[in-house]
Design a protein around this motif. Structure first.
Motif, PDB file in Angstrom:
ATOM      1  N   THR A 112       0.839  -1.210   0.000  1.00 38.12           N
ATOM      2  CA  THR A 112       0.000   0.000   0.000  1.00 38.12           C
ATOM      3  C   THR A 112       0.870   1.254   0.000  1.00 38.12           C
ATOM      4  N   ASN A 113       2.001   1.230   0.692  1.00 34.89           N
ATOM      5  CA  ASN A 113       2.896   2.389   0.666  1.00 34.89           C
ATOM      6  C   ASN A 113       3.466   2.616  -0.733  1.00 34.89           C
ATOM      7  N   LYS A 150       2.605   5.973  -2.808  1.00 32.37           N
ATOM      8  CA  LYS A 150       3.694   6.857  -3.244  1.00 32.37           C
ATOM      9  C   LYS A 150       3.585   7.144  -4.737  1.00 32.37           C
ATOM     10  N   ALA A 151       3.306   6.097  -5.528  1.00 29.52           N
ATOM     11  CA  ALA A 151       3.167   6.281  -6.978  1.00 29.52           C
ATOM     12  C   ALA A 151       1.986   7.192  -7.298  1.00 29.52           C
ATOM     13  N   LEU A 152       0.886   6.975  -6.632  1.00 30.00           N
ATOM     14  CA  LEU A 152      -0.300   7.805  -6.844  1.00 30.00           C
ATOM     15  C   LEU A 152      -0.038   9.246  -6.426  1.00 30.00           C
ATOM     16  N   THR A 181      -4.743   7.805 -14.079  1.00 30.94           N
ATOM     17  CA  THR A 181      -3.537   7.646 -14.880  1.00 30.94           C
ATOM     18  C   THR A 181      -2.711   6.456 -14.395  1.00 30.94           C
ATOM     19  N   LEU A 182      -2.718   6.204 -13.101  1.00 31.35           N
ATOM     20  CA  LEU A 182      -1.925   5.102 -12.554  1.00 31.35           C
ATOM     21  C   LEU A 182      -2.357   3.763 -13.161  1.00 31.35           C
ATOM     22  N   GLU A 183      -3.641   3.518 -13.210  1.00 30.54           N
ATOM     23  CA  GLU A 183      -4.129   2.258 -13.791  1.00 30.54           C
ATOM     24  C   GLU A 183      -3.820   2.197 -15.279  1.00 30.54           C
ATOM     25  N   LYS A 197       0.703  15.034  -7.563  1.00 39.06           N
ATOM     26  CA  LYS A 197       1.530  16.237  -7.415  1.00 39.06           C
ATOM     27  C   LYS A 197       1.925  16.823  -8.773  1.00 39.06           C
ATOM     28  N   GLU A 198       1.993  15.977  -9.794  1.00 40.52           N
ATOM     29  CA  GLU A 198       2.309  16.443 -11.149  1.00 40.52           C
ATOM     30  C   GLU A 198       1.063  16.943 -11.879  1.00 40.52           C
TER      31      GLU A 198
END
Length: 192
Positions: free
Chosen positions: A31-32, A36-38, A50-52, A43-44
């Motif tokens: 989960t961390n 972090k990726a999300l 977009t992650l999926e 932040k961008e």
């Protein structure tokens, strides 16, 4: 660092726990990593979905052995290849279309499923938009964002035509307009 509870669907957590156990991870570490990726994406200024899409694109890239290169490189390489042997260049473009069409057909068996798949990953593709207009037994596809030069747009047209053929469409006309617009008219051979 203190821990907090995060709400998620029970089925999703169960699947995550099973995958974590198989690979020797903890739920905490997974989960961390995901959060972090999300967080980086958010932040961008990117959308959370977009992650999926990136995961789907990664899997496609891995399956098709895609190598990321710049558009500048591709534009110059296509120009050199076309100048060397235009007929062979067009054949290579068609072979790429056949390969991608076969792969996509294995993932999405109908045109509707293909558009669902496209909509899921379109935010990370260089292709800007794909629109299909159905008039009876003819479909007109308008694809934008396929390249800059006439040569690269020609190749994109050949690629998309072969993808359409993988979905049992008979290509009637391909119009590759410099600046990255491809219009393909196809006849429906049988419902997909």
């Amino acid at each position: 660092m203190p821990r907090v509870n995060i709400a998620a669907e029970a089925d999703l957590i169960e699947q995550l726990e099973n995958e974590a156990k198989k690979r020797g991870y903890t739920i905490y570490s997974l989960t961390n990593t995901a959060l972090k990726a999300l967080l980086k994406l958010l932040k961008e200024g990117e959308d959370a979905n977009t992650l999926e899409s990136l995961v789907d694109y990664y899997l496609i890239s891995k399956a098709l052995d895609i190598v990321p290169v710049t558009t500048w490189f591709l534009e110059n390489l296509t120009k050199l290849a076309y100048e060397k042997d235009s007929k062979q260049y067009e054949n290579v473009c068609e072979e790429v279309g056949e390969q991608i069409g076969s792969f996509l057909r294995s993932k999405a068996s109908t045109l509707d499923e293909l558009f669902d798949f496209y909509n899921a990953i379109k935010i990370i593709l260089p292709i800007r938009n794909v629109v299909a207009k159905n008039t009876g037994d003819l479909i007109e596809f308008r694809i934008t964002g396929t390249g800059f030069s006439a040569i690269s747009t020609l190749c994109a047209g050949r690629i998309f035509a072969k993808i359409a053929e993988a979905y049992d469409l008979n290509i009637q006309d391909i119009d590759a307009i410099p600046g990255g617009i491809v219009v393909i008219k196809a006849k429906i051979l049988r419902p997909t």
